[in-house]
Design a protein around this motif. Structure first.
Motif, PDB file in Angstrom:
ATOM      1  N   UNK A  36       0.814  -1.220   0.000  1.00 20.25           N
ATOM      2  CA  UNK A  36       0.000   0.000   0.000  1.00 20.25           C
ATOM      3  C   UNK A  36       0.855   1.281   0.000  1.00 20.25           C
ATOM      4  N   UNK A  37       1.906   1.386   0.832  1.00 19.43           N
ATOM      5  CA  UNK A  37       2.718   2.616   0.771  1.00 19.43           C
ATOM      6  C   UNK A  37       3.278   2.894  -0.622  1.00 19.43           C
ATOM      7  N   UNK A  38       3.789   1.833  -1.287  1.00 19.63           N
ATOM      8  CA  UNK A  38       4.290   2.016  -2.650  1.00 19.63           C
ATOM      9  C   UNK A  38       3.148   2.384  -3.597  1.00 19.63           C
ATOM     10  N   UNK A  39       1.969   1.812  -3.369  1.00 18.09           N
ATOM     11  CA  UNK A  39       0.811   2.115  -4.202  1.00 18.09           C
ATOM     12  C   UNK A  39       0.359   3.558  -4.057  1.00 18.09           C
ATOM     13  N   UNK A  40       0.380   4.069  -2.819  1.00 12.96           N
ATOM     14  CA  UNK A  40      -0.016   5.467  -2.589  1.00 12.96           C
ATOM     15  C   UNK A  40       0.995   6.417  -3.233  1.00 12.96           C
TER      16      UNK A  40
END
Length: 602
Positions: free
Chosen positions: A544-548
Motif C-alpha cells: 500500500x505505501x508504494x501504491x499510494x
C-alpha cells in the motif's frame, strides 16, 4: 436538420457491425454464466482499458460537461476531475486485491469479507439497491441525453428515441454478454473519439465562432476559461475545488469512481487475465478519461456560449423541444446540428456508440448482480448455467425498460449527477477501510447505506434541504455533502463499535486469500499466531505505501497532461511547457514505481 445519404450510410454500417459482433459472440457467451458476465477471465489489459474508456464516454457525459462549463466555467469540472484520486488508488492499490479475490461480482466480496446472516442480507440487498435502483437511475441519465440528441438533431419524440436506441442496444447486450460488450467497445472507442475531436475542430471554426483565438476572447467565454476557480471567490473555491478534493472523492459512491473499486470497473478487473493486466487496464483508462478526453467537449461547450448564450436562445432555435427537457446541457446537441454532411453522420454514429457502450455495460453489470447475488443466492441456488444465462438475458431487458421509463420523467444531466453524489455520500470511507481495517463489519456497511440514503432523501424531497442549505438556509449550499458525510460517518462508526466484530474464522480466511497487510490487520495476524495459525504468505510485503506513492505520481502526471493540453489550446506557451516538463518527469518517476509494484505482484 436533414441527414444526407452519406450520413445514413455511415450510421447503418455502424449498426450492422455492432449487431454483427453481438450475434457472432452470442454462442460462446451463452456457454456459461462466467463467459456471459466475465468472458472466462481471459481479457488483456488494453482491451479492458479501451472498454472502460468507451463505457464512460456516454451520451450524457458531453451534455454534463457542457452544462458544467456553461454554468460554472471550465473549473466547474473539478466536481468529477477530483475522482482521479479514487481512480488511481484503484489502479495501484485495489486492482491487485480485487483480482486476488477471484469473485464473480464485487458483491460476492461481502461473503468473503463478512460472515453470517448480515453478510448474506447485505449481498442480496445491494444486488437490488445497486444493480437495479442505482443502475436504473444511471442509465436513465444516459437515455435522457439520447432523448435530447434525438429531439434536437433528428426531431424525434422522446418515445421514438427510447424505442429505437433501446431496442438495438438491448438486443446485442442480451445476445453477446460481456464479451460482446467489450468487443464492440473496441470499435465504439475509435468511433466516439474521432467524432468528438472532429466535431470540436469544426464547430470552433464556425463563422459565427471565428476560430480558437476569437472564441477565447469572446465576452461570453473569457470569464469561463480558468482551469482553477478564482481564488478571490471563496464560495466558488470551496464548492468547485475544496469539497471535491478534500471530501467528495473518498466519501461519495459514484458509478465508475467507487472508493475502493467496485461496479463495472471491478467487473473488468475481475475479467482480466491476472493482477498485472487488471492494473494496466485501469491505469490506461484513467489516463484517457482525465488527461485527453475532456477537451473536445469543453471546446464545444465554450463555442456554444457564443452561438447560444442562454437557455432562451436554445429554446428559440428549437421550438419543438419540450419545455421540461430544456437546459444548458442541450447546447451540446444544438451545436452538433451545424455539422456538415459526412462529419454529421460520423458524429451521430459516435453518439450512438457512446450510448450503446454505456448502456450495454450497465445492463451486463446490473444483470450480473441480479443473477449471481440475488437469483442464485436467494431464489434458485441449484440453477444450471443455462438457466443463469437465461435469467441474465431477461433481467437485461427489464432493466432497459425501467431506465427508459425513468428517463422520460427527468429533465437534465446535472440534476441526476448531484442526486447520485449526495445519495452515496458518507459510504465511501467504508469501501476503503474494509480492505485494511479488521474491525469493519457487515453492520458498518448496512448502517451507512441506510443512513446516507434516508438522509439524502429527506434533504432532496422535503423542506429540510432548503431549510439547512442554500441562500435561504442556515448553511451554504456547499455544506450539504460534508453534512451528510459527517452524520453518516458518525452513525456507522457507532454501529461498528456497538456490534460484534466478524469471527476469527472469517477474518483469517479473508486475510489468507487477499493478503491485505498493514497495521489495520496486525491484531488478526498476531491472534492467529498465538493459535499457531499462519495467515501471512512467505515473502509478502505490504504494497500500500508504494501504491499510494504511485498514485500521487500518477495524479501529478495526469493532471499535468490535462492542464498542459488546456494551456496549449489557450496559447499560454510558458505554462504549457512547464506542465509538459512536469508530466515527463513524473512519468519517469512513475515508471520506476511501477516496476516495484509489478515485482511485488509477480
Amino acid at each position: 436538420m436533414q441527414l444526407s445519404t452519406l450520413d445514413y450510410s455511415l450510421i447503418i454500417i455502424f449498426f450492422t457491425l455492432v449487431l454483427g459482433i453481438g450475434i457472432y459472440v452470442s454462442k460462446s457467451s451463452g456457454k456459461s454464466s462466467s463467459e456471459y458476465f466475465l468472458s472466462g477471465r481471459t481479457m488483456p489489459w488494453w482491451l479492458l482499458g479501451l472498454s472502460m474508456v468507451a463505457t464512460t464516454f456516454s451520451t450524457d457525459t458531453p451534455n454534463l460537461v457542457t452544462d458544467i462549463v456553461r454554468s460554472n466555467g471550465v473549473s466547474g469540472n473539478w466536481v468529477w476531475w477530483a475522482f482521479l484520486i479514487t481512480g488511481l488508488l484503484t489502479v495501484f492499490v485495489y486492482a491487485k486485491l480485487w483480482r486476488k479475490s477471484n469473485v464473480n461480482t464485487d458483491l460476492e466480496f461481502y461473503e468473503l469479507r463478512y460472515g453470517g446472516a448480515p453478510a448474506s442480507f447485505l449481498r442480496k440487498f445491494r444486488a437490488i439497491y445497486l444493480g437495479v435502483i442505482f443502475n436504473v437511475i444511471t442509465m436513465s441519465a444516459v437515455t435522457l441525453a439520447a432523448i435530447k440528441i434525438g429531439g434536437v438533431m433528428l426531431g424525434l419524440d422522446p418515445w421514438q428515441t427510447v424505442v429505437g436506441a433501446g431496442l438495438i442496444t438491448v438486443t446485442f447486450s442480451a445476445l453477446g454478454g460481456f464479451k460482446g460488450v467489450v468487443y464492440t467497445d473496441f470499435l465504439l472507442f475509435f468511433v466516439a473519439m474521432g467524432g468528438a475531436i472532429g466535431a470540436a475542430v469544426y464547430l470552433v471554426n464556425l463563422p459565427e465562432v471565428g476560430g480558437i483565438e476569437a472564441l477565447l476572447t469572446h465576452e461570453n467565454v473569457a470569464g469561463k476559461l480558468s482551469i482553477l476557480p478564482e481564488f478571490s471567490n471563496t464560495e466558488a473555491v470551496i464548492t468547485l475545488l475544496v469539497i471535491p478534493l478534500a471530501v467528495q472523492w473518498w466519501s461519495s459512491w459514484y458509478p465508475g469512481a467507487e472508493p475502493g473499486g467496485g461496479g463495472y470497473i471491478a467487473q473488468r478487473m475481475l475479467a482480466a487475465k491476472d493482477e498485472n493486466h487488471a492494473i494496466g487496464a485501469t491505469f490506461f483508462f484513467n489516463i484517457m478519461h482525465y488527461a485527453l478526453r475532456p477537451w473536445p467537449w469543453i471546446l464545444v461547450a465554450l463555442a456554444s456560449l457564443v452561438v447560444y448564450p442562454d437557455v432562451a436562445s436554445i429554446a428559440e432555435a428549437f421550438p419543438n423541444v419540450e419545455e421540461g427537457k430544456l437546459g444548458h446541457d442541450l447546447a451540446y446537441s444544438a451545436m452538433l446540428t451545424k455539422l456538415p454532411s459526412g462529419l454529421l453522420g460520423i458524429v451521430l454514429a459516435s453518439l450512438v456508440a457512446a450510448y450503446m457502450s454505456t448502456i450495454s455495460t450497465q445492463l451486463n453489470w446490473g444483470s450480473s448482480y441480479v443473477v449471481y447475488d440475488f437469483y442464485k443466492k436467494q431464489v434458485n441456488p441449484d440453477a444450471s448455467e443455462k438457466r443463469l444465462v437465461a435469467v441474465g438475458r431477461i433481467s437485461t431487458v427489464i432493466l432497459m425498460v425501467l431506465s427508459a421509463g425513468l428517463a422520460l420523467l427527468m429533465q437534465n444531466a446535472m440534476q441526476l449527477f448531484s442526486l447520485l453524489l449526495v445519495f452515496g455520500a458518507g459510504t465511501g470511507l467504508i469501501f476503503i477501510l474494509r480492505w485494511f481495517w479488521w474491525r469493519i463489519n457487515a453492520w458498518s456497511e448496512i448502517t451507512a447505506m441506510f443512513a446516507s440514503g434516508i438522509l439524502s432523501i429527506l434533504l432532496k424531497t422535503t423542506a429540510l434541504g432548503p431549510l439547512l442549505f442554500g441562500d435561504a438556509g442556515m448553511m451554504p449550499a456547499w455544506a450539504e455533502i460534508p453534512f451528510v458525510v459527517i452524520i453518516t460517518t458518525a452513525i456507522w462508526l457507532a454501529a461498528t463499535f456497538l456490534t460484534q466484530p466478524e469471527s476469527n474464522e472469517v477474518l483469517r480466511s479473508f486475510y489468507k486469500k487477499i493478503q491485505p497487510g498493514g497495521p489495520g490487520w496486525a491484531k488478526v495476524v498476531d491472534d492467529a499466531r498465538v493459535d499457531a495459525v499462519e495467515v501471512v504468505e512467505p515473502g509478502q510485503k505490504w504494497s500500500v505505501p508504494a501504491g499510494i506513492s504511485a498514485m500521487l505520481l500518477g495524479c501529478v502526471l495526469i493532471y499535468s497532461c490535462m492542464f498542459a493540453t488546456g494551456y496549449w489550446i489557450y496559447g499560454k506557451t510558458t505554462a504549457a511547457m512547464a506542465l509538459t516538463a512536469t508530466a515527463i518527469v513524473s512519468g519517469f518517476l512513475l515508471a520506476r514505481a511501477w516496476k516495484k509494484i509489478r515485482k511485488d505482484i509477480l
